[in-house]
Design a protein around this motif. Structure first.
Motif, PDB file in Angstrom:
ATOM      1  N   ALA A 109       0.845  -1.198   0.000  1.00  7.98           N
ATOM      2  CA  ALA A 109       0.000   0.000   0.000  1.00  7.98           C
ATOM      3  C   ALA A 109       0.880   1.247   0.000  1.00  7.98           C
ATOM      4  CB  ALA A 109      -0.926  -0.004   1.222  1.00  7.98           C
ATOM      5  N   ALA A 110       1.990   1.206   0.733  1.00  7.92           N
ATOM      6  CA  ALA A 110       2.915   2.351   0.765  1.00  7.92           C
ATOM      7  C   ALA A 110       3.477   2.606  -0.638  1.00  7.92           C
ATOM      8  CB  ALA A 110       4.046   2.098   1.758  1.00  7.92           C
ATOM      9  N   ALA A 111       3.798   1.529  -1.344  1.00 11.48           N
ATOM     10  CA  ALA A 111       4.321   1.668  -2.708  1.00 11.48           C
ATOM     11  C   ALA A 111       3.236   2.225  -3.627  1.00 11.48           C
ATOM     12  CB  ALA A 111       4.812   0.315  -3.217  1.00 11.48           C
ATOM     13  N   LEU A 112       2.016   1.705  -3.525  1.00 12.32           N
ATOM     14  CA  LEU A 112       0.929   2.167  -4.392  1.00 12.32           C
ATOM     15  C   LEU A 112       0.625   3.645  -4.131  1.00 12.32           C
ATOM     16  CD1 LEU A 112      -1.432  -0.948  -4.052  1.00 12.32           C
ATOM     17  CD2 LEU A 112      -0.125  -0.279  -6.085  1.00 12.32           C
ATOM     18  N   LEU A 113       0.622   4.049  -2.859  1.00 11.54           N
ATOM     19  CA  LEU A 113       0.284   5.433  -2.522  1.00 11.54           C
ATOM     20  C   LEU A 113       1.405   6.396  -2.904  1.00 11.54           C
ATOM     21  CD1 LEU A 113      -1.475   4.794   0.901  1.00 11.54           C
ATOM     22  CD2 LEU A 113      -2.542   5.695  -1.169  1.00 11.54           C
ATOM     23  N   SER A 114       2.643   5.872  -2.971  1.00 11.14           N
ATOM     24  CA  SER A 114       3.771   6.772  -3.265  1.00 11.14           C
ATOM     25  C   SER A 114       3.702   7.309  -4.687  1.00 11.14           C
ATOM     26  CB  SER A 114       5.107   6.049  -3.027  1.00 11.14           C
ATOM     27  OG  SER A 114       5.291   5.040  -4.006  1.00 11.14           O
ATOM     28  N   THR A 115       2.901   6.679  -5.549  1.00  8.42           N
ATOM     29  CA  THR A 115       2.799   7.168  -6.936  1.00  8.42           C
ATOM     30  C   THR A 115       1.469   7.858  -7.201  1.00  8.42           C
ATOM     31  OG1 THR A 115       1.899   5.043  -7.673  1.00  8.42           O
ATOM     32  CG2 THR A 115       4.291   5.303  -7.782  1.00  8.42           C
ATOM     33  N   GLU A 116       0.646   8.017  -6.144  1.00  4.34           N
ATOM     34  CA  GLU A 116      -0.660   8.685  -6.319  1.00  4.34           C
ATOM     35  C   GLU A 116      -0.525  10.174  -6.021  1.00  4.34           C
ATOM     36  OE1 GLU A 116      -3.941   7.485  -6.903  1.00  4.34           O
ATOM     37  OE2 GLU A 116      -3.088   5.544  -7.458  1.00  4.34           O
ATOM     38  N   MET A 118      -1.988  13.159  -4.154  1.00  4.77           N
ATOM     39  CA  MET A 118      -2.951  13.258  -3.054  1.00  4.77           C
ATOM     40  C   MET A 118      -2.827  14.565  -2.297  1.00  4.77           C
ATOM     41  SD  MET A 118      -1.346  10.480  -0.474  1.00  4.77           S
ATOM     42  CE  MET A 118       0.305  10.613   0.130  1.00  4.77           C
ATOM     43  N   THR A 119      -3.981  14.950  -1.714  1.00  2.00           N
ATOM     44  CA  THR A 119      -3.953  16.054  -0.771  1.00  2.00           C
ATOM     45  C   THR A 119      -3.963  15.414   0.610  1.00  2.00           C
ATOM     46  OG1 THR A 119      -6.345  16.081  -1.007  1.00  2.00           O
ATOM     47  CG2 THR A 119      -5.136  17.849  -2.085  1.00  2.00           C
ATOM     48  N   GLY A 120      -3.282  16.042   1.554  1.00  2.00           N
ATOM     49  CA  GLY A 120      -3.213  15.447   2.876  1.00  2.00           C
ATOM     50  C   GLY A 120      -2.021  14.511   2.964  1.00  2.00           C
ATOM     51  N   ALA A 121      -2.108  13.579   3.918  1.00  4.58           N
ATOM     52  CA  ALA A 121      -0.931  12.767   4.204  1.00  4.58           C
ATOM     53  C   ALA A 121      -1.311  11.346   4.610  1.00  4.58           C
ATOM     54  CB  ALA A 121      -0.141  13.434   5.337  1.00  4.58           C
ATOM     55  N   ARG A 380      -9.410   7.292  -1.094  1.00  2.97           N
ATOM     56  CA  ARG A 380     -10.800   7.781  -1.118  1.00  2.97           C
ATOM     57  C   ARG A 380     -11.096   8.671   0.077  1.00  2.97           C
ATOM     58  NH1 ARG A 380     -15.075   3.297  -3.420  1.00  2.97           N
ATOM     59  NH2 ARG A 380     -13.683   2.667  -5.111  1.00  2.97           N
ATOM     60  N   PHE A 381     -10.551   8.299   1.233  1.00  2.00           N
ATOM     61  CA  PHE A 381     -10.774   9.132   2.422  1.00  2.00           C
ATOM     62  C   PHE A 381     -10.144  10.508   2.219  1.00  2.00           C
ATOM     63  CE2 PHE A 381      -9.728  10.868   6.596  1.00  2.00           C
ATOM     64  CZ  PHE A 381     -10.934  10.746   7.256  1.00  2.00           C
ATOM     65  N   LEU A 382      -8.927  10.530   1.685  1.00  2.00           N
ATOM     66  CA  LEU A 382      -8.249  11.821   1.475  1.00  2.00           C
ATOM     67  C   LEU A 382      -9.015  12.684   0.475  1.00  2.00           C
ATOM     68  CD1 LEU A 382      -4.486  10.700   1.370  1.00  2.00           C
ATOM     69  CD2 LEU A 382      -5.733  11.758   3.259  1.00  2.00           C
ATOM     70  N   ARG A 383      -9.529  12.045  -0.589  1.00  2.00           N
ATOM     71  CA  ARG A 383     -10.250  12.823  -1.619  1.00  2.00           C
ATOM     72  C   ARG A 383     -11.568  13.375  -1.098  1.00  2.00           C
ATOM     73  NH1 ARG A 383      -8.697   8.770  -6.335  1.00  2.00           N
ATOM     74  NH2 ARG A 383      -6.590   9.572  -6.671  1.00  2.00           N
ATOM     75  N   THR A 384     -12.258  12.584  -0.260  1.00  4.06           N
ATOM     76  CA  THR A 384     -13.601  13.041   0.166  1.00  4.06           C
ATOM     77  C   THR A 384     -13.542  13.898   1.428  1.00  4.06           C
ATOM     78  OG1 THR A 384     -13.867  10.927   1.255  1.00  4.06           O
ATOM     79  CG2 THR A 384     -14.939  11.161  -0.866  1.00  4.06           C
TER      80      THR A 384
END
Ligand code: ZN
Ligand code: ZN
Length: 387
Positions: A109-116, A118-121, A380-384
């Motif tokens: 998940a860390a690898a997948l999120l590192s290329t997205e 995003m707003t927030g953290a 999804r949580f970060l986007r909404t």
């Protein structure tokens, strides 16, 4: 997200097998933590080591909202009996609760999120010692919390592998999802004497028999039948030889519950059971060690994960939770922020063995599913919830 996870599936398997080959017991996860920290750094995360003794935190992004994803790192004192190329290399230690998979999926998940974008953290919490407490009676999650791991967290999510559910499916529930656990340590004090002259002594064995009867009556006779709970005796020790009545007998045990109200009632009833010692002319000491809180999934987080899982896996693969009173210290994180843990199916015809068994193994097809759900839920949580 499933396709992205599929693209790193071999990496997830390699990580999981490496952790599996090098298991470490609670609060001794030094090699494991170093490996986790190294991978997070390579992925661009800001890493803190030695959190909660041997834990690791990895942060990416800034500000709020902040989503935390938690994985546990400890193994169990078991000798593995599987015949696989990645069998445990540490004698008497084994990842028999699937925490090797939890770490691989969280890193995925860390690898997948590192290329997205995003707003927030996002923050990854790799916690030590979920299975056991340290010498002060504190397990890994509360130790991480003491070091500030939950500061600023708006949502915390996690998963646990579940071998009786097929790989490719998950289970989730809103509300109570695991038992709370406390331990109790009692000592019945009588008066020692000659085995041939019991009338000159106060026999702690005789008293303990009554106390144990009363302890076993708590759930069946004192609690509301709709309140799930367990009171179990785990050890009884006392005496030296066959013809001496000793002064003391020690009795220890565990209790499980879902609600604080029931926890309080059980404590009171255990004390009352030990009071029998006084009625029968002896005395007692009793102390409780407060363990993990019940894990309570928040409705918002359960709804989020349910929707993500339906979208990624199909409605037929999102199953109802299986109720039981096992304990899970992830509940400590859930006391500080809304969140949820889901059960990830790891079973198949070949992989049926239950957790905490020396031949536990998982269908590694589950790894990409877990990584994808964790990452997609965070995004999804970060986007909404953009602030
Ligand atoms: Zn376990
Ligand atoms: Zn576990």
């Amino acid at each position: 997200m499933v396709n992205k996870a599929r693209a790193i599936h071999q990496q997830l398997i390699d990580w999981r097998r490496d952790f599996h080959m090098h298991p470490e017991l609670g609060f001794q996860e030094t090699r494991t933590a170093a490996k986790v920290a190294g991978i997070l750094e390579q992925l661009g995360y800001r890493v803190q080591r030695g959190v909660g003794r041997t834990g690791v935190i990895g942060d990416l992004g800034n500000g709020n909202p902040l989503v935390a994803i938690r994985a546990d790192m400890d193994a169990l004192p078991l000798q593995e009996t599987n015949d696989v190329p990645y069998i445990s290399q540490n004698v008497g230690v084994m990842h028999a609760c699937g925490h090797d998979g939890h770490m691989a999926m969280a890193l995925g998940a860390a690898a997948l999120l590192s290329t997205e974008k995003m707003t927030g953290a996002v923050r990854f919490l790799f916690q030590p010692s979920e299975e056991v407490a340290d010498e002060e009676g504190v397990s890994g999650a509360p130790r991480m919390i003491q070091d500030g791991a939950m500061e600023g967290v708006d949502l915390v999510i996690a998963l646990h592998v579940e071998p009786t559910t097929p790989a490719g499916a998950i289970r989730i529930v809103s509300g109570p999802a695991s038992g709370g656990v406390d331990s109790w340590f009692g000592e019945i004090i009588g008066k020692g004497g000659h085995g041939a002259h019991p009338h000159h002594s106060i026999d702690p064995f005789y008293i303990s028999a009554h106390v144990i009867m009363a302890l076993n009556g708590i759930v069946s006779r004192r609690l509301d039948p709709f309140d799930p709970a367990v009171v179990s005796v785990g050890s009884i020790n006392g005496g030296f030889t066959e013809n001496v009545i000793p002064e003391r007998v020690k009795i220890t045990g565990t209790l499980r519950f879902k609600e604080k109200r029931v926890q309080e009632q059980i404590h009171k009833e255990i004390r009352r059971a030990f009071e029998i010692s006084r009625t029968l002319g002896g005395d007692y000491v009793l102390k409780f060690e407060i363990g993990a809180s019940p894990m309570i999934n928040s409705p918002m987080a359960s709804e989020l994960i349910t929707q993500v899982a339906i979208d990624l896996l199909g409605k037929q693969n999102v199953l109802p939770w299986k109720e039981e009173l096992g304990a899970e210290d992830f509940g400590s994180f859930l006391e500080l922020a809304p969140g949820a843990m889901f059960a990830l199916g790891t079973g198949s015809d070949k992989f049926q063995c239950l957790l905490h068994n020396p031949d536990f193994d998982m269908d590694e097809g589950c790894l990409l599913v877990g990584a994808a759900i964790l990452a997609e839920s965070a995004i999804r949580f970060l986007r909404t919830n953009r602030s």
